[in-house]
Design an enzyme around this catalytic site. Structure first.
Site, short mmCIF file in Angstrom:
data_model
loop_
_atom_site.label_atom_id
_atom_site.label_comp_id
_atom_site.label_asym_id
_atom_site.label_seq_id
_atom_site.Cartn_x
_atom_site.Cartn_y
_atom_site.Cartn_z
N SER A 22 9.83 -3.16 31.14
CA SER A 22 9.26 -2.29 30.05
C SER A 22 8.81 -3.09 28.83
O SER A 22 7.75 -2.68 28.11
CB SER A 22 10.63 -1.17 29.30
OG SER A 22 11.83 -2.09 29.18
N HIS B 197 17.26 -1.35 25.44
CA HIS B 197 17.85 -2.37 26.66
C HIS B 197 16.62 -2.90 27.27
O HIS B 197 15.94 -2.19 28.42
CB HIS B 197 18.45 -1.30 27.39
CG HIS B 197 19.75 -0.55 26.95
ND1 HIS B 197 19.56 0.51 25.84
CD2 HIS B 197 21.00 -1.11 27.06
CE1 HIS B 197 20.75 0.83 25.60
NE2 HIS B 197 21.70 -0.05 26.10
N ASP C 292 17.34 2.94 28.07
CA ASP C 292 17.38 2.48 29.58
C ASP C 292 18.79 1.75 29.69
O ASP C 292 18.63 0.33 30.07
CB ASP C 292 16.12 1.92 29.93
CG ASP C 292 15.97 1.37 31.36
OD1 ASP C 292 16.91 2.20 32.24
OD2 ASP C 292 15.42 0.58 31.70
N HIS D 133 8.59 3.76 34.63
CA HIS D 133 7.41 3.04 33.91
C HIS D 133 6.31 3.99 33.97
O HIS D 133 5.35 3.73 33.24
CB HIS D 133 7.23 1.53 34.36
CG HIS D 133 8.56 0.70 34.34
ND1 HIS D 133 9.10 -0.24 35.02
CD2 HIS D 133 9.31 0.57 32.98
CE1 HIS D 133 10.08 -0.81 34.62
NE2 HIS D 133 10.23 -0.32 33.21
N GLY E 64 21.59 -2.46 21.45
CA GLY E 64 20.35 -1.46 21.37
C GLY E 64 20.54 -0.14 20.51
O GLY E 64 19.91 0.21 20.03
N GLU F 194 18.04 -6.65 23.24
CA GLU F 194 18.87 -7.16 24.50
C GLU F 194 20.19 -7.79 24.20
O GLU F 194 20.11 -8.59 23.39
CB GLU F 194 17.74 -8.00 25.29
CG GLU F 194 18.39 -8.53 26.83
CD GLU F 194 19.09 -7.68 27.69
OE1 GLU F 194 18.47 -6.76 28.08
OE2 GLU F 194 20.11 -7.75 28.06
N1 SAM Z 1 14.33 -1.52 30.18
C1 SAM Z 1 14.11 -2.48 31.32
C2 SAM Z 1 12.80 -2.07 32.09
O1 SAM Z 1 12.65 -1.07 32.28
O2 SAM Z 1 12.41 -3.29 32.57
C3 SAM Z 1 15.36 -2.58 31.93
C4 SAM Z 1 16.65 -2.65 31.56
S1 SAM Z 1 18.15 -2.68 32.31
C5 SAM Z 1 18.24 -1.18 33.17
C6 SAM Z 1 19.59 -2.64 31.21
C7 SAM Z 1 19.39 -3.83 30.13
O3 SAM Z 1 20.19 -3.65 29.10
C8 SAM Z 1 20.25 -5.00 31.03
O4 SAM Z 1 19.26 -6.26 30.72
C9 SAM Z 1 21.38 -5.30 30.22
O5 SAM Z 1 21.62 -6.69 30.06
C10 SAM Z 1 21.06 -4.71 28.81
N2 SAM Z 1 22.09 -4.29 27.88
C11 SAM Z 1 23.40 -3.73 28.17
N3 SAM Z 1 24.02 -3.31 27.25
C12 SAM Z 1 23.31 -3.35 26.11
C13 SAM Z 1 23.35 -3.03 24.94
N4 SAM Z 1 24.45 -2.36 24.52
N5 SAM Z 1 22.41 -3.29 24.02
C14 SAM Z 1 21.21 -3.79 24.36
N6 SAM Z 1 20.95 -4.36 25.73
C15 SAM Z 1 21.98 -3.94 26.66
#
Ligand code: SAM
Length: 281
Positions: free
Chosen positions: A103, A42, A166, A19, A146, A121
């Site tokens: 994020s 993500h 991410d 971040h 994503g 998401e």
């Molecule tokens: N980017 C966020 C932040 O910085 O606050 C944290 C994201 S976390 C590491 C990863 C997220 O991706 C999770 O909420 C998960 O449910 C989601 N996720 C997993 N596979 C995904 C996909 N194929 N497409 C979109 N989201 C996905």
């Protein structure tokens, strides 16, 4: 079946690196008027109260943002200070540190009229949480994959594109999927600024991601890694975190390296930070 939930890890050292990087990139992009489309592939749930049972279980923020918050009056680096000040503005009660923003918050807080934000998401519960957040009208929340979503979005209508990738890397194949999606995206938008986060795990799966991008023909890739602890055959779990930035805005590498050099020692006695150009111009 997705099981990862970021609430268990909110505010940890990886979030700090991710971040702070995101903040610095946005700060540079805002120096020009031309519109930006931001894509967060993500997104997670957007806001993480420290008091939830998920976040309390591991309390990873205690080895991440927490010590930085406590020392916030003592840093001299302008980027660190600006980032911590912004973090303060995310708190519902002035002077208290009760929430860590994800994020979507970092991306949406500086949206201008001309900018766009797409938040992907795939976890239904996380998407529901994200839907409950109040975000500006330029932010669109999309329940879906994503990486597939990013491929469908490019090229974008705005002159500039900025992407955060991410993933939770629950499936090993995601490292390769990220490479393929980034190569496709850069083929459509050559000047896109793309940030990719990856974990440092004993299995070393991130090498496939880093080497895949290094050998892809994409130019201007800056790499930084924050290692919280030494790793050897006995290491369990994530020992560090990495970020790749394709097309970082001019000067960003030096600004971020200086900021990280100041905060890294506060994250533990064994923490180390290293940054270099993986692929130069
Ligand atoms: N980017 C966020 C932040 O910085 O606050 C944290 C994201 S976390 C590491 C990863 C997220 O991706 C999770 O909420 C998960 O449910 C989601 N996720 C997993 N596979 C995904 C996909 N194929 N497409 C979109 N989201 C996905």
């Amino acid at each position: 079946m997705l099981s990862y939930q970021h609430a268990y890890h909110a505010g940890n050292f990886a979030d700090v690196q991710k971040h702070l990087t995101l903040y610095a990139v946005i700060d540079h992009l805002l120096r020009k008027k031309s519109a930006v489309t931001y894509i967060d592939t993500h997104a997670g749930r957007g806001l993480y109260p420290f008091a939830t049972k998920e976040t309390q279980r591991l309390q990873e923020y205690r080895e991440g943002v927490w010590p930085l918050w406590l020392l916030r009056s003592q840093f001299s680096n302008p980027l660190v200070n600006a980032w911590l000040k912004t973090l303060e503005s995310a708190q519902p009660t002035v002077g208290e540190f009760t929430h860590y923003p994800g994020s979507p918050w970092w991306l949406s807080r500086s949206l201008r009229e001309q900018d766009r934000l797409r938040l992907f998401e795939l976890h239904p519960g996380e998407h529901q949480h994200l839907n409950a957040q109040s975000l500006p009208k330029q932010a669109q929340r999309i329940y879906g994959d994503g990486l597939v979503g990013l491929s469908h979005q490019v090229p974008v209508a705005t002159p500039r594109l900025c992407v955060l990738i991410d993933p939770s890397y629950e499936r090993k194949v995601e490292y390769q999927e990220v490479v393929e999606t980034v190569v496709y995206t850069m083929g459509k938008v050559r000047h896109a600024v793309v940030m990719i986060w990856y974990p440092l795990l004993p299995a070393g799966h991130h090498h496939a991601l880093v080497m895949g991008l290094k050998e892809s023909g994409i130019r201007k890739i800056w790499q930084s890694e924050l290692q919280l602890r030494e790793h050897n055959e006995q290491t369990h779990g994530m020992y560090g975190s990495g970020m790749l930035i394709i097309n970082p805005p001019w000067g960003l590498d030096e600004h971020l390296a200086a900021a990280m050099a100041q905060i890294t020692p506060q994250l533990g006695t064994t923490s180390r930070y290293h940054a270099e150009w993986l692929v130069a111009e």
